[in-house]
Enzyme design. Structure first.
Site, mmCIF file in Angstrom:
data_model
loop_
_atom_site.group_PDB
_atom_site.id
_atom_site.type_symbol
_atom_site.label_atom_id
_atom_site.label_comp_id
_atom_site.label_asym_id
_atom_site.label_seq_id
_atom_site.Cartn_x
_atom_site.Cartn_y
_atom_site.Cartn_z
ATOM 1 N N THR A 189 0.848 -1.183 0.000
ATOM 2 C CA THR A 189 0.000 0.000 0.000
ATOM 3 C C THR A 189 0.882 1.231 0.000
ATOM 4 O O THR A 189 1.943 1.246 0.618
ATOM 5 C CB THR A 189 -0.926 0.016 1.232
ATOM 6 N N GLU A 336 -4.850 -2.104 4.801
ATOM 7 C CA GLU A 336 -4.454 -2.704 6.077
ATOM 8 C C GLU A 336 -5.566 -3.519 6.731
ATOM 9 O O GLU A 336 -5.314 -4.272 7.671
ATOM 10 C CB GLU A 336 -4.016 -1.599 7.051
ATOM 11 N N LYS A 446 -6.427 11.156 -3.338
ATOM 12 C CA LYS A 446 -6.831 9.919 -3.998
ATOM 13 C C LYS A 446 -7.363 10.260 -5.383
ATOM 14 O O LYS A 446 -8.400 10.882 -5.534
ATOM 15 C CB LYS A 446 -7.885 9.177 -3.199
ATOM 16 N N TRP A 451 -3.644 6.296 -4.343
ATOM 17 C CA TRP A 451 -3.132 7.308 -3.421
ATOM 18 C C TRP A 451 -2.003 8.088 -4.082
ATOM 19 O O TRP A 451 -1.116 7.512 -4.713
ATOM 20 C CB TRP A 451 -2.591 6.648 -2.151
#
Length: 549
Positions: A189, A336, A446, A451
């Site tokens: 991520t 996550e 975003k 991101w």
């Protein structure tokens, strides 16, 4: 008194929660159900089970064993679904590579994960060929050829081609039992600063996420549901948080599954029509493109249910979808969290609400799904009132949250500070229980579901010799969700010399060399006289967003 353990007969089977057990139900209920790739390749669940075994045998022959990390670079396909099962079922680790990262970031994630085997689709030959000498742990390459794809010249030493490997392998494999806490998957991520972070999930976590997802999606009285009669097609990449975990849920339910390959709006709409797709999930920007493509103008979408995640669901988009008969609602989670935390499903009795109230609820961040302990806390960690006004950070506990960041104990400790996972999302909770995200702690943007780090763009722009100060903020964009906007103060001597286009091209050059994503290139650059600051001299991005929104 002490807790009393249950007595276990020595011949009783201590059923571990392993990914392989997710296959029992579809093979018993729907072995002849279809799995479709691009409307061209069709197989059944029974055939898929054989192909999973062949894949495991082929990988074993190439040196994969328990603990081996196998990285995959492919579009959404039946092959990816086979990898979702075969690789973890062997006791190996599946790394789903984010192909939208820059080449440098892709190489970093593969190296950091310690992948030893890399499977890649023809379309990614140029990217991997250019970086292969930078891959420190990969010793085996497997080519995923695809009908209609043209291979570019390359020097990658492939050990095998995917379909050839399966054809040369046995259709049975004795998948072993092992500890359910064994790592099954890894992916990366990207956040506000620094290199991508690795998150990881165990067999137990994936199974519990699957079971809970089924329960949550089956619970509404009517609408916003996913059930055995549906036809499933993901429009969230399979490299991204296991496509929100939905392929596992769809497989357990034994539904028809449709995998579209590379996303092309008109082709996606054709698959919805031709294959009878009734359930999908995507970011809002993708749905916006689909609704506005040529093919969508004549297709009946009234049986389609769509979950929007990866960013807020705008009410305008929700109304446009509802006008076409689409049962649209929002979902919330993050890399996550595996990712499911909440769904904006309507409560019983909501059918009596007027359309404005229903749209408002569908666009909320939602209600926590079962087993999720979700709190809104202030800076001291105390709960704030659920009055729809007080806001705080979302912190969560659930059985499927990543237990840390791979090889990053410092960031892991920060993530789990106080025993709750910190999302860094700011939200409020209304008296009716609905969650609504209102802001982000850090200034991350975003765009197109990806991101983008404002700090990284600022750093690159600051390297231009004419730039004195720069602030990058995100503003709402109907197509992309958000787009980065660069606010630049020039050095006095450069004021008549440097244009806004020059600044934009300066950033685009970093994208073209693979250092940043194309989504990070600001479409809007404004030359300004000064930037708003806080009392301690920091950039006041909240005020800047208010001024330039």
């Amino acid at each position: 008194m002490e807790y009393v353990d249950i007595d276990s007969n020595e011949s009783a089977y201590a059923y571990p929660l392993l990914v392989k057990h997710l296959l029992h139900t579809p093979l018993a209920h729907a072995p002849d159900q279809e799995i479709v790739y691009r409307g061209e390749t069709r197989l059944t669940y029974r055939t898929m089970r054989e192909r999973i075994a062949r894949l495991a045998n082929g990988l074993t022959r190439l040196g994969a064993e328990k603990g081996t990390t196998v990285a995959v670079m492919d579009w959404d396909s039946h092959r990816y679904l086979e990898c979702y099962f075969a690789i973890p079922m062997m006791g190996a680790v599946l790394q789903t590579v984010n192909v939208r990262l820059s080449p440098a970031e892709i190489a970093y994630t593969i190296n950091h994960a310690g992948a030893q085997i890399l499977m890649l689709h023809t379309d990614f030959l140029p990217v991997v060929d250019a970086m292969k000498d930078q891959l420190e742990t990969v010793h085996t390459f497997i080519w995923i050829d695809d009908e209609g794809s043209e291979a570019s010249a390359h020097s990658i030493p492939f050990a095998s081609e995917y379909e050839h490997m399966l054809a040369a392998s046995e259709p049975s494999y004795d998948f072993p039992d092992f500890d359910e806490n064994t790592r099954a998957t890894t992916f990366y991520t990207t956040g506000t600063t620094g290199l991508p972070k690795g998150v990881y999930f165990s067999h137990r976590q994936l199974v519990l996420h699957t079971i809970t997802g089924m329960a949550a999606l089956a619970s509404p009285v009517s609408g916003q549901r996913f059930h055995r009669g549906d036809v499933y097609m993901p429009i969230t990449p399979m490299f991204h948080v296991h496509a929100w975990g939905m392929p596992y849920i769809a497989t357990v339910l034994g539904v028809k599954q449709v995998y579209p390959g590379r996303y092309v709006p008109d082709q996606l709409v054709k698959l919805v029509r031709d294959e009878g797709v009734t359930f999908s999930h995507c970011v809002g920007t993708i749905l916006h493109m689909l609704l506005n493509c040529g093919e969508a103008k004549t297709v009946d979408l009234s049986r389609w249910k769509v979950v929007i995640g990866g960013g807020a669901l705008p009410q305008g988009l929700a109304r446009a979808a509802l006008d076409r008969g689409i049962d649209i609602f929002a979902g919330y989670g993050m890399s996550e969290t595996c990712p499911l935390l909440s769904l904006a499903q309507l409560k019983p009795g909501s059918e009596t609400l007027d359309i404005d109230e229903q749209v408002n609820l569908r666009c909320k961040t939602g209600l926590p799904v079962p087993l999720v302990d979700l709190r809104i806390v202030n800076e001291e960690g105390a709960d704030v009132p659920h009055d729809g006004k007080a806001s705080g950070e979302i912190v969560v506990r659930a059985p499927w949250l990543t237990q840390g960041y791979l090889k990053n104990p410092g960031a892991s400790a920060e993530l789990w500070d106080g025993g709750y996972l910190h999302t860094q999302d700011i939200a409020s909770i209304a008296p009716n229980g609905y969650l609504q995200i209102t802001d982000r702690i850090k200034d991350v943007i975003k765009s197109g579901g990806e991101w983008v780090s404002s700090l990284e763009i600022e750093s690159l722009i600051s390297q231009h010799p004419g730039v004195s100060e720069v602030a990058v903020i995100g503003i709402k964009d109907e197509k992309w969700g958000e787009r980065p906007v660069a606010l630049v103060v020039l050095k006095p001597q450069f004021v008549p010399l440097v244009s806004e286009d020059e600044i934009r091209n300066h950033v685009r050059a970093f994208s073209e060399t693979g250092q940043i994503s194309k989504y990070a290139v600001p479409q809007i650059v404004r030359i300004v006289d000064q930037l708003e600051k806080t009392s301690v001299g920091k950039l006041n991005k909240k005020r800047l967003r208010e001024q330039f929104a």
